[in-house]
Design a protein around this motif. Structure first.
Motif, PDB file in Angstrom:
ATOM      1  N   ASP A 308       0.831  -1.194   0.000  1.00  0.00           N
ATOM      2  CA  ASP A 308       0.000   0.000   0.000  1.00  0.00           C
ATOM      3  C   ASP A 308       0.875   1.257   0.000  1.00  0.00           C
ATOM      4  O   ASP A 308       0.676   2.170   0.796  1.00  0.00           O
ATOM      5  N   ALA A 310       4.064   3.518  -2.723  1.00  0.00           N
ATOM      6  CA  ALA A 310       4.598   3.691  -4.073  1.00  0.00           C
ATOM      7  C   ALA A 310       5.730   2.705  -4.333  1.00  0.00           C
ATOM      8  O   ALA A 310       6.552   2.443  -3.448  1.00  0.00           O
ATOM      9  N   LYS A 336       4.952  -2.951 -10.584  1.00  0.00           N
ATOM     10  CA  LYS A 336       3.845  -2.021 -10.781  1.00  0.00           C
ATOM     11  C   LYS A 336       2.514  -2.764 -10.863  1.00  0.00           C
ATOM     12  O   LYS A 336       1.475  -2.250 -10.441  1.00  0.00           O
ATOM     13  N   VAL A 339       1.210  -3.229  -7.343  1.00  0.00           N
ATOM     14  CA  VAL A 339       0.827  -2.026  -6.613  1.00  0.00           C
ATOM     15  C   VAL A 339      -0.302  -1.273  -7.311  1.00  0.00           C
ATOM     16  O   VAL A 339      -1.204  -0.746  -6.670  1.00  0.00           O
ATOM     17  N   ASN A 340      -0.239  -1.229  -8.625  1.00  0.00           N
ATOM     18  CA  ASN A 340      -1.214  -0.462  -9.392  1.00  0.00           C
ATOM     19  C   ASN A 340      -1.893  -1.345 -10.441  1.00  0.00           C
ATOM     20  O   ASN A 340      -1.779  -1.092 -11.641  1.00  0.00           O
ATOM     21  N   THR A 342      -4.782  -2.901 -12.816  1.00  0.00           N
ATOM     22  CA  THR A 342      -5.927  -2.349 -13.536  1.00  0.00           C
ATOM     23  C   THR A 342      -6.938  -3.470 -13.735  1.00  0.00           C
ATOM     24  O   THR A 342      -6.584  -4.651 -13.674  1.00  0.00           O
TER      25      THR A 342
END
Length: 472
Positions: A308, A310, A336, A339-340, A342
């Motif tokens: 949680d 960057a 990525k 963490v991010n 889609t």
């Protein structure tokens, strides 16, 4: 005598602290108090150094122990972690798909990677376990494969401008190249393995060497005590010092960890370092259980997103020390895609350490997790059980992966008529049988990761949620 909070800090004064009595004479610390204060200063710095070093410590522990266990010491050596015993050495390893991992140094020049097309997820990470680039479905090649150039901190990028390869730069000389094959089609998996090639700049890409079928117990958990600092000193000597880390490097210097110097702590330093590692681990474990910088993902539950923060481990104002220490205490690697994610791509890792009553999970108590129907995943989900002591896959005596990891592709799982499923964790099998159960053994505490592969929109808009564990 004066309590520390009421101290005037002048004249002749004896001040009571949590670490002893400090005496001032004519406002100066006495010689005896000076030694006490130096010990306290260095003890605090050692504990904070432990917190700061978590990503590096996990990287070097894995690299060194894998080299010892699997003999992965050559360029292009990739260890394939597939069996329970192979994976149980890795912090919070995913037990549902194989890991394929290489550790490489860039001191000998830029690294060229020919990455295969297919259903894979991976990346190149630096020694702080930050992604240099994702590979595969969440990377620039988007699963179509492609060529990459990985530069070291001081390498010249100009020779590769027209190479047709994606050029990326690592801030560290040590990197990890890692990927997982997400398909269960044996032909697609074989093609992905055969298609991976690596070389140094100026050499032709060559097939890598896979080290597999070792099936041996081992441990990449960062070592405790003085061994923790020995591993840390080793990798700090190999790496350039970043601007962001000069303050912590200054704190470690009085403890014998100095860039360009051999680590040979004296008796005083050894004692302080041992205490600092123990206190540091307690500080981080408390953050892991009680992440005060975050809130539960679903209101009214104890479920947190494990990663949680960057991937760069910093934002505009801070180096995210507590956030990254929490993750890298109990886990390794970051991409990525983790963490991010889609909708429909990437992964989400959810974790819980408390039950529906807010009580810490116990190994001597049974629990039920009711997973509602309509799990929002495009690929699959898994629930994996980990030891709080080692942060590795829980050792409950089982010899099969499903003894500590259950996933939606498991044909032995028993679903409810409405598509929901009840999963059980505890010392005794539930009345419903053993198919949906994982065993715990007191006093080794436990926690779980619930992984969603290819999370879909109901996860992101929170129209789907998962309740807490219920004590039986």
């Amino acid at each position: 005598m004066t309590d520390l909070g009421d101290a005037q800090l002048w004249g002749d004064e004896t001040i009571e602290t949590g670490f002893g009595s400090v005496e001032l004479e004519n406002t100066f610390p006495t010689d005896a108090s000076s030694a006490l204060l130096f010990d306290q200063l260095d003890a605090q710095r050692a504990a904070q150094g432990y917190v700061w070093a978590m990503p590096l410590a996990g990287f070097v522990a894995w690299r060194e122990r894998a080299a010892e266990t699997f003999g992965s010491t050559g360029f292009g050596d990739f260890v394939v972690y597939e069996t329970l015993r192979e994976k149980r050495g890795i912090l919070t390893a995913n037990l549902t798909t194989p890991y394929i991992i290489n550790f490489t140094t860039l001191t000998d020049g830029p690294l060229l990677i020919d990455y295969p097309a297919g259903a894979t997820a991976g990346g190149v990470l630096d020694a702080w376990q930050r992604p240099v680039t994702d590979l595969g479905q969440t990377g620039p090649d988007e699963g179509r494969g492609g060529g990459y150039v990985v530069l070291g901190p001081d390498d010249d990028a100009s020779p590769f401008q027209d190479s047709g390869r994606l050029v990326v730069r690592s801030e560290t000389v040590n990197v990890m190249v890692a990927f997982r094959i997400l398909t269960d089609d044996p032909q697609e998996a074989a093609a992905a393995r055969e298609g991976l090639k690596m070389s140094r700049a100026g050499s032709d890409p060559a097939p890598v060497r896979y080290i597999e079928d070792i099936d041996q117990e081992w441990s990449a958990t960062p070592r405790r005590g003085l061994d923790f600092w020995s591993d840390l000193a080793l990798i700090l000597q190999e790496e350039p010092v970043r601007e962001a880390d000069k303050g912590l490097m200054a704190m470690l210097e009085p403890l014998g960890i100095v860039k360009g110097e051999k680590f040979v702590p004296d008796e005083r330093q050894r004692g302080i370092l041992a205490d600092g590692a123990a206190l540091g681990e307690l500080l981080v474990r408390n953050l892991q259980v009680n992440p005060r910088y975050a809130v539960p993902y679903w209101d009214g539950t104890s479920w947190y997103k494990s990663f949680d923060f960057a991937v760069e481990q910093e934002n505009a104002t801070i180096l995210q020390l507590d956030q990254r220490a929490t993750w890298f205490y109990e886990a390794v690697t970051s991409t990525k895609g983790m963490v991010n994610p889609t909708p429909g791509a990437g992964q989400v890792y959810m974790t819980a350490k408390r039950d529906s009553q807010g009580r810490l999970l116990r190994a001597d108590r049974g629990y039920r997790l009711h997973v509602p129907a309509g799990m929002p995943v495009a690929q699959f989900w898994s629930l994996t059980l980990y030891s709080e002591n080692t942060r590795r896959a829980y050792d409950n005596g089982g010899t099969e992966i499903r003894s500590v990891s259950l996933d939606s592709r498991d044909e032995q799982l028993q679903f409810n008529d409405d598509g929901s499923i009840d999963l059980y964790i505890g010392p005794c099998a539930p009345a419903a049988g053993e198919s949906n159960w994982m065993k715990t053994l007191a006093p080794d505490g436990w926690f779980v990761y619930f992984r969603l592969y290819g999370p879909t929109e109901p996860f992101f808009d929170k129209s789907w949620s998962m309740p807490d564990f219920q004590a039986l």
